[in-house]
Write a protein that holds these residues in place. Sequence first.
Motif, PDB file in Angstrom:
ATOM      1  N   TYR A  98       0.656   6.552  -5.900  1.00  0.00           N
ATOM      2  CA  TYR A  98       1.323   5.284  -5.570  1.00  0.00           C
ATOM      3  C   TYR A  98       1.847   4.643  -6.848  1.00  0.00           C
ATOM      4  O   TYR A  98       1.094   4.410  -7.794  1.00  0.00           O
ATOM      5  CB  TYR A  98       0.300   4.387  -4.885  1.00  0.00           C
ATOM      6  CG  TYR A  98       0.782   3.050  -4.381  1.00  0.00           C
ATOM      7  CD1 TYR A  98       2.049   2.866  -3.845  1.00  0.00           C
ATOM      8  CD2 TYR A  98      -0.078   1.952  -4.417  1.00  0.00           C
ATOM      9  CE1 TYR A  98       2.449   1.635  -3.363  1.00  0.00           C
ATOM     10  CE2 TYR A  98       0.307   0.716  -3.936  1.00  0.00           C
ATOM     11  CZ  TYR A  98       1.577   0.562  -3.408  1.00  0.00           C
ATOM     12  OH  TYR A  98       1.956  -0.668  -2.932  1.00  0.00           O
ATOM     13  N   SER A  99       3.125   4.349  -6.875  1.00  0.00           N
ATOM     14  CA  SER A  99       3.729   3.821  -8.108  1.00  0.00           C
ATOM     15  C   SER A  99       3.173   2.457  -8.486  1.00  0.00           C
ATOM     16  O   SER A  99       3.266   2.052  -9.654  1.00  0.00           O
ATOM     17  CB  SER A  99       5.252   3.735  -7.956  1.00  0.00           C
ATOM     18  OG  SER A  99       5.609   2.829  -6.922  1.00  0.00           O
ATOM     19  N   TYR A 100       2.602   1.737  -7.518  1.00  0.00           N
ATOM     20  CA  TYR A 100       2.056   0.412  -7.802  1.00  0.00           C
ATOM     21  C   TYR A 100       0.546   0.428  -8.058  1.00  0.00           C
ATOM     22  O   TYR A 100      -0.075  -0.631  -8.114  1.00  0.00           O
ATOM     23  CB  TYR A 100       2.355  -0.547  -6.651  1.00  0.00           C
ATOM     24  CG  TYR A 100       3.786  -1.032  -6.623  1.00  0.00           C
ATOM     25  CD1 TYR A 100       4.334  -1.739  -7.696  1.00  0.00           C
ATOM     26  CD2 TYR A 100       4.597  -0.786  -5.517  1.00  0.00           C
ATOM     27  CE1 TYR A 100       5.638  -2.194  -7.663  1.00  0.00           C
ATOM     28  CE2 TYR A 100       5.912  -1.244  -5.475  1.00  0.00           C
ATOM     29  CZ  TYR A 100       6.420  -1.936  -6.553  1.00  0.00           C
ATOM     30  OH  TYR A 100       7.721  -2.389  -6.514  1.00  0.00           O
ATOM     31  N   TYR A 119      -4.583  -5.531  -3.163  1.00  0.00           N
ATOM     32  CA  TYR A 119      -3.436  -5.167  -2.333  1.00  0.00           C
ATOM     33  C   TYR A 119      -3.644  -5.862  -0.986  1.00  0.00           C
ATOM     34  O   TYR A 119      -4.533  -5.494  -0.215  1.00  0.00           O
ATOM     35  CB  TYR A 119      -3.341  -3.646  -2.188  1.00  0.00           C
ATOM     36  CG  TYR A 119      -3.166  -2.960  -3.522  1.00  0.00           C
ATOM     37  CD1 TYR A 119      -1.894  -2.700  -4.037  1.00  0.00           C
ATOM     38  CD2 TYR A 119      -4.272  -2.620  -4.301  1.00  0.00           C
ATOM     39  CE1 TYR A 119      -1.726  -2.094  -5.271  1.00  0.00           C
ATOM     40  CE2 TYR A 119      -4.115  -2.016  -5.538  1.00  0.00           C
ATOM     41  CZ  TYR A 119      -2.847  -1.753  -6.021  1.00  0.00           C
ATOM     42  OH  TYR A 119      -2.696  -1.171  -7.258  1.00  0.00           O
ATOM     43  N   PHE A 120      -2.819  -6.864  -0.713  1.00  0.00           N
ATOM     44  CA  PHE A 120      -3.056  -7.789   0.386  1.00  0.00           C
ATOM     45  C   PHE A 120      -2.455  -7.297   1.701  1.00  0.00           C
ATOM     46  O   PHE A 120      -1.648  -6.373   1.733  1.00  0.00           O
ATOM     47  CB  PHE A 120      -2.474  -9.161   0.047  1.00  0.00           C
ATOM     48  CG  PHE A 120      -3.102  -9.792  -1.164  1.00  0.00           C
ATOM     49  CD1 PHE A 120      -4.261 -10.531  -1.053  1.00  0.00           C
ATOM     50  CD2 PHE A 120      -2.542  -9.625  -2.422  1.00  0.00           C
ATOM     51  CE1 PHE A 120      -4.851 -11.107  -2.170  1.00  0.00           C
ATOM     52  CE2 PHE A 120      -3.125 -10.187  -3.542  1.00  0.00           C
ATOM     53  CZ  PHE A 120      -4.281 -10.929  -3.421  1.00  0.00           C
ATOM     54  N   SER A 121      -2.829  -7.984   2.772  1.00  0.00           N
ATOM     55  CA  SER A 121      -2.304  -7.716   4.102  1.00  0.00           C
ATOM     56  C   SER A 121      -1.839  -9.028   4.729  1.00  0.00           C
ATOM     57  O   SER A 121      -2.193 -10.112   4.253  1.00  0.00           O
ATOM     58  CB  SER A 121      -3.395  -7.101   4.987  1.00  0.00           C
ATOM     59  OG  SER A 121      -4.414  -8.079   5.214  1.00  0.00           O
ATOM     60  N   ARG A 136       0.857  -1.183   0.000  1.00  0.00           N
ATOM     61  CA  ARG A 136       0.000   0.000   0.000  1.00  0.00           C
ATOM     62  C   ARG A 136       0.895   1.235   0.000  1.00  0.00           C
ATOM     63  O   ARG A 136       2.103   1.120   0.235  1.00  0.00           O
ATOM     64  CB  ARG A 136      -0.926   0.018   1.212  1.00  0.00           C
ATOM     65  CG  ARG A 136      -0.252  -0.147   2.543  1.00  0.00           C
ATOM     66  CD  ARG A 136      -1.269  -0.512   3.632  1.00  0.00           C
ATOM     67  NE  ARG A 136      -1.927  -1.773   3.298  1.00  0.00           N
ATOM     68  CZ  ARG A 136      -3.021  -2.238   3.911  1.00  0.00           C
ATOM     69  NH1 ARG A 136      -3.595  -1.545   4.871  1.00  0.00           N
ATOM     70  NH2 ARG A 136      -3.553  -3.387   3.560  1.00  0.00           N
ATOM     71  N   PRO A 137       0.365   2.424  -0.255  1.00  0.00           N
ATOM     72  CA  PRO A 137       1.211   3.626  -0.197  1.00  0.00           C
ATOM     73  C   PRO A 137       1.847   3.782   1.180  1.00  0.00           C
ATOM     74  O   PRO A 137       1.266   3.395   2.197  1.00  0.00           O
ATOM     75  CB  PRO A 137       0.215   4.770  -0.476  1.00  0.00           C
ATOM     76  CG  PRO A 137      -0.914   4.134  -1.224  1.00  0.00           C
ATOM     77  CD  PRO A 137      -1.021   2.732  -0.674  1.00  0.00           C
ATOM     78  N   GLU A 154      10.665  -1.127   0.178  1.00  0.00           N
ATOM     79  CA  GLU A 154      10.381   0.104  -0.578  1.00  0.00           C
ATOM     80  C   GLU A 154       9.588   1.093   0.282  1.00  0.00           C
ATOM     81  O   GLU A 154       8.536   1.603  -0.126  1.00  0.00           O
ATOM     82  CB  GLU A 154       9.643  -0.217  -1.875  1.00  0.00           C
ATOM     83  CG  GLU A 154      10.431  -1.126  -2.806  1.00  0.00           C
ATOM     84  CD  GLU A 154       9.692  -1.433  -4.099  1.00  0.00           C
ATOM     85  OE1 GLU A 154       9.161  -0.497  -4.718  1.00  0.00           O
ATOM     86  OE2 GLU A 154       9.638  -2.621  -4.469  1.00  0.00           O
ATOM     87  N   ASP A 155      10.090   1.356   1.470  1.00  0.00           N
ATOM     88  CA  ASP A 155       9.443   2.294   2.401  1.00  0.00           C
ATOM     89  C   ASP A 155       8.007   1.901   2.707  1.00  0.00           C
ATOM     90  O   ASP A 155       7.118   2.753   2.820  1.00  0.00           O
ATOM     91  CB  ASP A 155       9.484   3.722   1.847  1.00  0.00           C
ATOM     92  CG  ASP A 155      10.902   4.275   1.737  1.00  0.00           C
ATOM     93  OD1 ASP A 155      11.718   3.960   2.632  1.00  0.00           O
ATOM     94  OD2 ASP A 155      11.189   4.986   0.765  1.00  0.00           O
ATOM     95  N   GLY A 156       7.777   0.610   2.862  1.00  0.00           N
ATOM     96  CA  GLY A 156       6.456   0.133   3.221  1.00  0.00           C
ATOM     97  C   GLY A 156       5.485   0.006   2.067  1.00  0.00           C
ATOM     98  O   GLY A 156       4.293  -0.225   2.281  1.00  0.00           O
TER      99      GLY A 156
END
Length: 266
Positions: free
Chosen positions: A217-219, A228-230, A201-202, A253-255
């Motif tokens: 968000y780049s993704y 986007y999973f947890s 996530r961002p 990547e910074d979270g």
Amino acid sequence: MFFKRKPITLCRACRENAKLAVVGKVSPTHPGPFHTSEFELIHCPRCDSVYLSPAPTDDDLRVLYEESVQFADDHYTSEEQVERILDYYRGAVRHRRLLPGSQARVLEVGAGYAWVSRASKDSDSSCHTVAQDVSGECAEKCDWVDQYHVGSLDTLPTDEKFDLASMTHVIEHLVDPEAMLGAISRRLKPGGKLFVTAPYRPTGWKPNMGIDAWKNYSYLHVPAHVTYFSRKWFDQVAPRHGMQVVHWDARHEDGQAFELVLQRRS
């Protein structure tokens, strides 16, 4: 900022009833004749995942993966980038102890350039590598793969069991990720591992923060990235298929991305 709450309904990600919330509207980031240009991100409080609604159709997926070139730019082909990628995957194979010993069997799902297969061969040349992808774009470019199968996983013509399977930046593309977890689990040996990397996530985003961070968000790839999973999602869903989380790290990547290892129970 408050979510627009929906009535209690079934979460498409975890398949449990929940008060889903609309994070916000997002537009396609990839050109193509998709079935709609109106998408929303939905958050489920039960599994803490965020997913795209509506999901891409089979025709949308065909445009994205079978009728487009995915791996031609320098991000995948420059010598410096290739070495950075391999350095990461070699480290993952070593530090996460993904290979149990000599003669290991490795299955790479949605392989592309089959980085995990290559890193596994670099770690132990005796391992046998099988790569699978619905696109044949990279099939002739990966001589470190012993068998490269072009087609869906269920058409892979082998009954062998694997010590290691991987999905690196693949699971987020799947409309039915739980079905894929089950299919992979059935191909793992007892004690076998599944290595997963994917967008998370961002940086710093929490469920009450709304859509703004996602738009930068780049993704955020619409409609290619479906979910986007947890950690919570994997803890809920993996045991249904005989697997459990043995490693989770969402600091990459910074979270913005996570690394996960699931293990099939003996």
